[in-house]
Design an enzyme around this catalytic site. Structure first.
Site, PDB file in Angstrom:
ATOM      1  N   SER A 124       2.223 -11.012 -21.646  1.00  0.00           N
ATOM      2  CA  SER A 124       1.108 -12.044 -21.922  1.00  0.00           C
ATOM      3  C   SER A 124       0.363 -12.290 -20.619  1.00  0.00           C
ATOM      4  O   SER A 124      -0.083 -12.055 -20.570  1.00  0.00           O
ATOM      5  CB  SER A 124       1.823 -13.317 -23.260  1.00  0.00           C
ATOM      6  OG  SER A 124       1.161 -13.843 -24.382  1.00  0.00           O
ATOM      7  N   ASP A 155       2.531  -7.594 -32.650  1.00  0.00           N
ATOM      8  CA  ASP A 155       2.361  -8.194 -32.741  1.00  0.00           C
ATOM      9  C   ASP A 155       0.686  -8.302 -32.600  1.00  0.00           C
ATOM     10  O   ASP A 155      -0.239  -7.516 -32.606  1.00  0.00           O
ATOM     11  CB  ASP A 155       2.439  -7.762 -30.946  1.00  0.00           C
ATOM     12  CG  ASP A 155       1.908  -8.928 -29.766  1.00  0.00           C
ATOM     13  OD1 ASP A 155       1.035  -9.641 -30.024  1.00  0.00           O
ATOM     14  OD2 ASP A 155       2.199  -9.076 -28.226  1.00  0.00           O
ATOM     15  N   HIS A 213       4.832 -11.264 -31.494  1.00  0.00           N
ATOM     16  CA  HIS A 213       4.443 -10.845 -29.710  1.00  0.00           C
ATOM     17  C   HIS A 213       5.659 -11.875 -28.691  1.00  0.00           C
ATOM     18  O   HIS A 213       5.971 -11.082 -27.427  1.00  0.00           O
ATOM     19  CB  HIS A 213       2.972 -11.939 -28.922  1.00  0.00           C
ATOM     20  CG  HIS A 213       3.070 -12.319 -28.119  1.00  0.00           C
ATOM     21  ND1 HIS A 213       1.855 -11.312 -27.492  1.00  0.00           N
ATOM     22  CD2 HIS A 213       2.708 -12.881 -27.184  1.00  0.00           C
ATOM     23  CE1 HIS A 213       2.403 -12.155 -25.414  1.00  0.00           C
ATOM     24  NE2 HIS A 213       2.259 -12.543 -25.953  1.00  0.00           N
TER      25      HIS A 213
END
EC number: 2.3.1.31
Length: 398
Positions: free
Chosen positions: A167, A333, A366
């Site tokens: 991320s 995601d 995610h």
């Protein structure tokens, strides 16, 4: 209504103390070593809070830098000093684990702008003796990486064996590979992208406005006023947390199940389990995270655009690189969909880089990069072992 746990105040006080006097290691830089920021100013003095795991070998060639995500910190593989919970990536890092601390020297620092000991908005501004608040210049992903590079210099490490993160951490990995390619032998960006989409910026703006609309935000001076914008920050966390999950995972875990009741109440309490879950996520988050840091971290992610920094051509960010890459994405995601990773892969191919790519089938969204995901572990393990052989590091003990 969002209410705080009874022991929340003690945790908040502990978190506030960690902002300036962290229990982790801390490296301080004086006026002779300022941090040059993209905002066009220098940050000085400043400090970096960090954790290390394992032992640096004599040749200083076994270092792995772990970069944390938006609401992470340096406590990747040890108990968190505020919450007492296990490290956010202890499923991956530790003795005998995929990032084996019997084999590698692992560094994880709190990013500049954070709130667990590195200089951030909750830190004391030496010019005023008060918390920086919004007087801290806006921080970017490249700023974070420049600070990390100064920490790596402190250890006398010329080249990192691997830089890994997911991320926002993955953005830092890409920035490392683009701006310091000669210092990165291998790179593992996970569930990330070369820039934030307009949708991601939109969700971040909802979060920022939630914080700033809280009357207790006090224009960013809430610490001086002995207040905290807890409700605004909690709502921001609730909205963001939805983006970390997937519809399939939410349905599997919660469906339309009611929370501790047999019938609808025809009121506005948490009738549904998903409502109760999100409220809990919001309440626990405000115990450990600073509201202004949330503004700074989300802004850093929004500003990141690797192609724009290279005249609009992403491949030029990696021109001439000798770094080995492995990118990982997850099918469910929707915050950083697979197309984002593929765009980086295509750019790396155009630059002639060594790159592998894995798309993992999962409904965990995610946040899958933080979870016990066997296919992810297998991909990381295979890449790290292959890179270690190429780098001349000893094989892992069987």
């Amino acid at each position: 209504m969002i209410t705080m746990p009874k022991d929340a105040r003690s945790r908040r006080l502990l978190a506030a103390d960690e902002a300036n006097n962290p229990t982790s290691e801390v490296l301080r830089f004086g006026p002779d070593k300022p941090l040059r920021l993209d905002a066009g100013v220098e940050l000085t003095p400043f400090q970096i809070a960090y954790q290390t795991y394992g032992t640096l070998n004599e040749a200083r060639t076994n270092a792995v830098l772990v970069c944390h995500a938006l609401t992470g910190d340096q406590h990747a593989a040890n108990a968190h000093p505020v919450t007492g919970k296990a490290g956010w990536w202890d499923v991956l890092i530790g003795p005998g684990r995929i990032v084996d601390t019997d084999r590698f020297f692992v560094i994880c620092s709190n990013v500049i702008g954070g709130c667990l000991g590195s200089t951030g908005p909750a830190s004391i501004n030496p010019a005023t003796g008060k918390p920086y608040g919004l007087d801290l210049p806006v921080i970017t992903i490249p700023d974070m990486v420049r600070a990390q590079a100064m920490l790596v210099d402190h250890f006398g490490i010329d080249q990192l064996f691997c830089v890994i993160g997911g991320s926002m951490g993955g953005m830092q990995v890409l920035e490392w590979a683009a701006s310091h390619s000669d210092r990165v032998f291998s790179a593992l960006p996970i569930a990330t992208g070369p820039r934030h989409s307009s949708q991601n910026i939109a969700f971040n703006e909802v979060g920022r406005q939630s914080v700033m609309a809280d009357p207790d935000w006090c224009g960013g001076r809430y610490i001086e006023e002995d207040k905290r914008p807890e409700k605004g920050l909690a709502v921001a966390r609730m909205a963001a947390h939805i983006t970390y999950l997937s519809e399939a995972a939410l349905h599997r875990k919660f469906g339309r199940n009611l929370q501790d009741r047999a019938h609808l109440t025809f009121g506005f309490d948490a009738d549904f389990q998903i409502e109760s879950y999100l409220r809990h996520q919001g309440m626990t988050f405000v115990d450990r995270f600073d509201a202004n840091s949330y503004l700074y971290m989300t802004r850093a992610m929004d500003y990141f655009d690797l192609a724009a920094d290279h005249d609009g051509r992403l491949a030029d960010a990696f021109a001439g690189t000798s770094t080995r890459f492995c990118l990982v994405s997850f099918t469910s995601d929707w915050l950083f969909p697979t197309s984002e990773s593929r765009s980086v892969v295509h750019a790396l191919n155009a630059a002639g880089a060594s790159v592998s790519f894995v798309e993992i089938e999962t409904d965990r969204g995610h946040d899958a990069f933080l979870l016990d995901e066997p296919e992810l572990f297998a991909a990381i393990n295979g890449f790290i072992n292959s890179a270690a052989r190429a780098y001349g590091l000893p094989e892992a003990d069987q």
